[in-house]
Design a protein around this motif. Structure first.
Motif, PDB file in Angstrom:
ATOM      1  N   LYS A  85     -14.964  -9.737  11.912  1.00  0.00           N
ATOM      2  CA  LYS A  85     -14.005 -11.051  12.122  1.00  0.00           C
ATOM      3  C   LYS A  85     -13.379 -11.110  10.561  1.00  0.00           C
ATOM      4  N   LYS A  86     -14.171 -11.213   9.933  1.00  0.00           N
ATOM      5  CA  LYS A  86     -13.741 -11.987   8.541  1.00  0.00           C
ATOM      6  C   LYS A  86     -14.053 -11.026   7.198  1.00  0.00           C
ATOM      7  N   GLY A  87     -15.287 -10.070   6.776  1.00  0.00           N
ATOM      8  CA  GLY A  87     -15.668  -9.363   6.375  1.00  0.00           C
ATOM      9  C   GLY A  87     -13.777  -9.006   5.604  1.00  0.00           C
ATOM     10  N   SER A  88     -13.692  -7.830   7.016  1.00  0.00           N
ATOM     11  CA  SER A  88     -12.744  -7.039   6.213  1.00  0.00           C
ATOM     12  C   SER A  88     -11.684  -7.810   5.700  1.00  0.00           C
ATOM     13  N   TYR A  89     -11.201  -8.586   6.309  1.00  0.00           N
ATOM     14  CA  TYR A  89      -9.791  -9.737   5.582  1.00  0.00           C
ATOM     15  C   TYR A  89     -10.033  -9.714   4.034  1.00  0.00           C
ATOM     16  N   LEU A  90     -11.442 -10.911   3.972  1.00  0.00           N
ATOM     17  CA  LEU A  90     -11.914 -10.408   3.006  1.00  0.00           C
ATOM     18  C   LEU A  90     -11.821  -9.938   1.760  1.00  0.00           C
ATOM     19  N   PHE A  91     -12.337  -9.063   2.306  1.00  0.00           N
ATOM     20  CA  PHE A  91     -12.447  -8.268   0.324  1.00  0.00           C
ATOM     21  C   PHE A  91     -11.331  -6.983   0.678  1.00  0.00           C
ATOM     22  N   ARG A  92     -10.537  -6.906   1.588  1.00  0.00           N
ATOM     23  CA  ARG A  92      -9.307  -6.314   0.745  1.00  0.00           C
ATOM     24  C   ARG A  92      -8.017  -6.622   0.220  1.00  0.00           C
ATOM     25  N   GLU A  93      -7.913  -5.220  -0.167  1.00  0.00           N
ATOM     26  CA  GLU A  93      -6.693  -5.949  -1.604  1.00  0.00           C
ATOM     27  C   GLU A  93      -5.345  -6.239  -0.836  1.00  0.00           C
ATOM     28  N   GLN A  94      -4.776  -7.682  -1.724  1.00  0.00           N
ATOM     29  CA  GLN A  94      -3.861  -8.162  -1.572  1.00  0.00           C
ATOM     30  C   GLN A  94      -2.524  -8.014  -1.537  1.00  0.00           C
ATOM     31  N   VAL A  95      -2.106  -6.738  -1.987  1.00  0.00           N
ATOM     32  CA  VAL A  95      -1.221  -6.535  -2.029  1.00  0.00           C
ATOM     33  C   VAL A  95      -1.714  -4.752  -2.510  1.00  0.00           C
ATOM     34  N   GLU A  96      -0.722  -3.389  -2.804  1.00  0.00           N
ATOM     35  CA  GLU A  96      -1.012  -2.569  -1.769  1.00  0.00           C
ATOM     36  C   GLU A  96      -1.260  -1.922  -4.319  1.00  0.00           C
ATOM     37  N   LEU A  97      -2.038  -1.145  -4.496  1.00  0.00           N
ATOM     38  CA  LEU A  97      -2.594  -0.996  -5.824  1.00  0.00           C
ATOM     39  C   LEU A  97      -1.470  -0.284  -6.211  1.00  0.00           C
ATOM     40  N   PRO A  98      -1.552  -0.131  -7.983  1.00  0.00           N
ATOM     41  CA  PRO A  98      -0.288   0.958  -8.382  1.00  0.00           C
ATOM     42  C   PRO A  98      -0.336   2.047  -7.982  1.00  0.00           C
ATOM     43  N   LYS A  99       0.514   2.787  -8.360  1.00  0.00           N
ATOM     44  CA  LYS A  99       0.931   4.202  -8.114  1.00  0.00           C
ATOM     45  C   LYS A  99       1.962   4.821  -9.218  1.00  0.00           C
ATOM     46  N   VAL A 100       1.487   6.131  -9.728  1.00  0.00           N
ATOM     47  CA  VAL A 100       1.979   7.053 -10.300  1.00  0.00           C
ATOM     48  C   VAL A 100       3.577   7.475  -9.404  1.00  0.00           C
ATOM     49  N   MET A 101       4.547   7.346  -9.749  1.00  0.00           N
ATOM     50  CA  MET A 101       6.021   7.686  -9.047  1.00  0.00           C
ATOM     51  C   MET A 101       6.679   8.774  -9.923  1.00  0.00           C
ATOM     52  N   GLU A 102       7.592   9.273  -9.070  1.00  0.00           N
ATOM     53  CA  GLU A 102       8.587   9.727  -9.401  1.00  0.00           C
ATOM     54  C   GLU A 102       9.980   9.012  -9.691  1.00  0.00           C
ATOM     55  N   VAL A 103      10.793   9.129 -10.658  1.00  0.00           N
ATOM     56  CA  VAL A 103      11.347   8.191 -10.739  1.00  0.00           C
ATOM     57  C   VAL A 103      12.936   9.297 -10.217  1.00  0.00           C
ATOM     58  N   ALA A 104      13.039   8.681  -9.474  1.00  0.00           N
ATOM     59  CA  ALA A 104      14.811   9.456  -9.578  1.00  0.00           C
ATOM     60  C   ALA A 104      15.846   9.075  -9.682  1.00  0.00           C
ATOM     61  N   ASP A 105      16.794  10.478 -10.381  1.00  0.00           N
ATOM     62  CA  ASP A 105      16.991  10.708 -11.390  1.00  0.00           C
ATOM     63  C   ASP A 105      18.910   9.957 -11.833  1.00  0.00           C
ATOM     64  N   ASP A 106      18.984   8.719 -10.897  1.00  0.00           N
ATOM     65  CA  ASP A 106      19.933   8.115 -10.661  1.00  0.00           C
ATOM     66  C   ASP A 106      19.352   6.496 -11.197  1.00  0.00           C
ATOM     67  N   LEU A 107      18.360   6.356 -11.679  1.00  0.00           N
ATOM     68  CA  LEU A 107      17.181   5.559 -11.698  1.00  0.00           C
ATOM     69  C   LEU A 107      17.481   4.414 -10.345  1.00  0.00           C
ATOM     70  N   SER A 108      17.385   4.642  -9.682  1.00  0.00           N
ATOM     71  CA  SER A 108      17.725   4.268  -8.480  1.00  0.00           C
ATOM     72  C   SER A 108      16.658   3.173  -8.117  1.00  0.00           C
ATOM     73  N   ASN A 109      14.919   4.179  -8.329  1.00  0.00           N
ATOM     74  CA  ASN A 109      14.025   3.764  -7.808  1.00  0.00           C
ATOM     75  C   ASN A 109      13.063   3.105  -8.582  1.00  0.00           C
ATOM     76  N   LEU A 110      13.578   2.960 -10.061  1.00  0.00           N
ATOM     77  CA  LEU A 110      13.282   2.424 -11.034  1.00  0.00           C
ATOM     78  C   LEU A 110      12.202   0.780 -10.916  1.00  0.00           C
TER      79      LEU A 110
END
Length: 311
Positions: A85-110
């Motif tokens: 009812k409460k705990g799962s929501y209280l303890f969860r991360e409110q934003v996505e965790l940072p991650k390493v990603m591959e940048v597109a050749d045209d830098l569109s996803n930078l």
């Protein structure tokens, strides 16, 4: 299968497919002990017993009002029900965790937000070992910009402090506190003993029955060694008890596990205190032992009393 649960740091798996799977990790995690130690707070219990409106808890302490609005009446439900009812929501991360990603050749996803990030160019012709070595060298140049505390990377409303003690140690501290409450604090509070020295339990017996220091359990023929063993055992129990009290003090302000001494906080008005007089007696009827400990506290009580030849 697509993940449908929020990110939960520190319970064995970042994401679970179902609440049942998440609970299977949470039941024995630091989150569980957060809940268990909050149950040891008498002030929080009094608020649970006297607050009919969950959004208007009966306390003058704004910190505890905020905490109660978040955690609710933890004494009216078991952990599983509360967590769903409460705990799962209280303890969860409110934003996505940072991650390493591959940048597109045209830098569109930078990423537009560059603070706290590095942009590297990695020749794919290099060996993995060389890539790792050179990346580590670059990261060392920015060591002052990187978080030194895991709490700094958490976006949970109730971030879990870096665990300085293993879960079994958190459990052992909890057991020491509960047994001390039953054998010493309770009879003193109810007037069944003049002081803690006239109860049927003492720190040595608590340590012995919970096997905190097996090497110091047995009496010695040499009086010096005998008293040394007694003192070592009592000091061990005192250390566990003091740590447990610090955990309770900090969990009352929404932080866990944290081993810092908290100054006493007055959480009730004079009128509220007076209305608690009879209610506080019921506090001692509660069984606050964790189900994770099974019947350990009750069994330990019986053993200690058996040493006196009565119940």
């Amino acid at each position: 299968m697509r993940y449908i649960r929020g990110i939960q740091k520190g319970i064995g798996r970042l994401r679970s497919r179902t609440i049942e799977e998440e609970l299977s990790y949470a039941r024995t995690s630091v989150r569980r002990w957060w809940w268990e130690y909050l149950r040891l707070s008498k002030d929080y219990w009094l608020i649970c017993q006297t607050s009919s409106n969950p959004m208007n808890p009966r306390t003058t302490d704004e910190g505890m009002r905020w905490l109660y609005r978040k955690f609710g009446d933890i004494h009216s439900v078991d952990f599983d029900t509360w967590y769903e009812k409460k705990g799962s929501y209280l303890f969860r991360e409110q934003v996505e965790l940072p991650k390493v990603m591959e940048v597109a050749d045209d830098l569109s996803n930078l990423s537009e937000e560059r603070d706290g990030k590095l942009l590297l160019e990695i020749p794919l012709s290099m060996s993995q070992a060389s890539i790792n070595r050179q990346i580590n060298r670059i990261l060392k140049k920015h060591i002052s910009e990187r978080p030194t505390n895991k709490l700094e990377t958490s976006k949970s409303e109730f971030p879990i402090n870096p665990v300085l003690y293993r879960l079994p140690t958190l459990q052992k501290m909890h057991e020491v506190w509960c047994l001390h409450r039953e054998l010493i604090a309770k009879p003193v509070a109810l007037g069944d003993a003049v002081d803690k020295y006239s109860t049927k339990g003492d720190l040595f017996r608590i340590g012995k029955v919970l096997r905190l220091s097996p090497a110091n359990e047995s009496p010695a023929e040499d009086p010096f060694i005998h008293h040394k063993r007694l003192n070592i055992m009592r000091a061990t129990v005192s250390r566990y008890l003091n740590r447990a009290n610090m955990l309770i003090g900090n969990v009352e302000i929404g932080q866990f596990p944290r081993f810092t001494k908290i100054s006493p906080i007055e959480r009730f008005s004079k009128g509220q205190r007076e209305s608690h007089a009879e209610l506080e007696k019921l506090w001692w009827d509660l069984d606050l032992a964790s189900t994770l400990s099974g019947t350990k506290i009750e069994d330990a009580k019986k053993i200690v009393y058996s040493w006196y030849g009565n119940k």
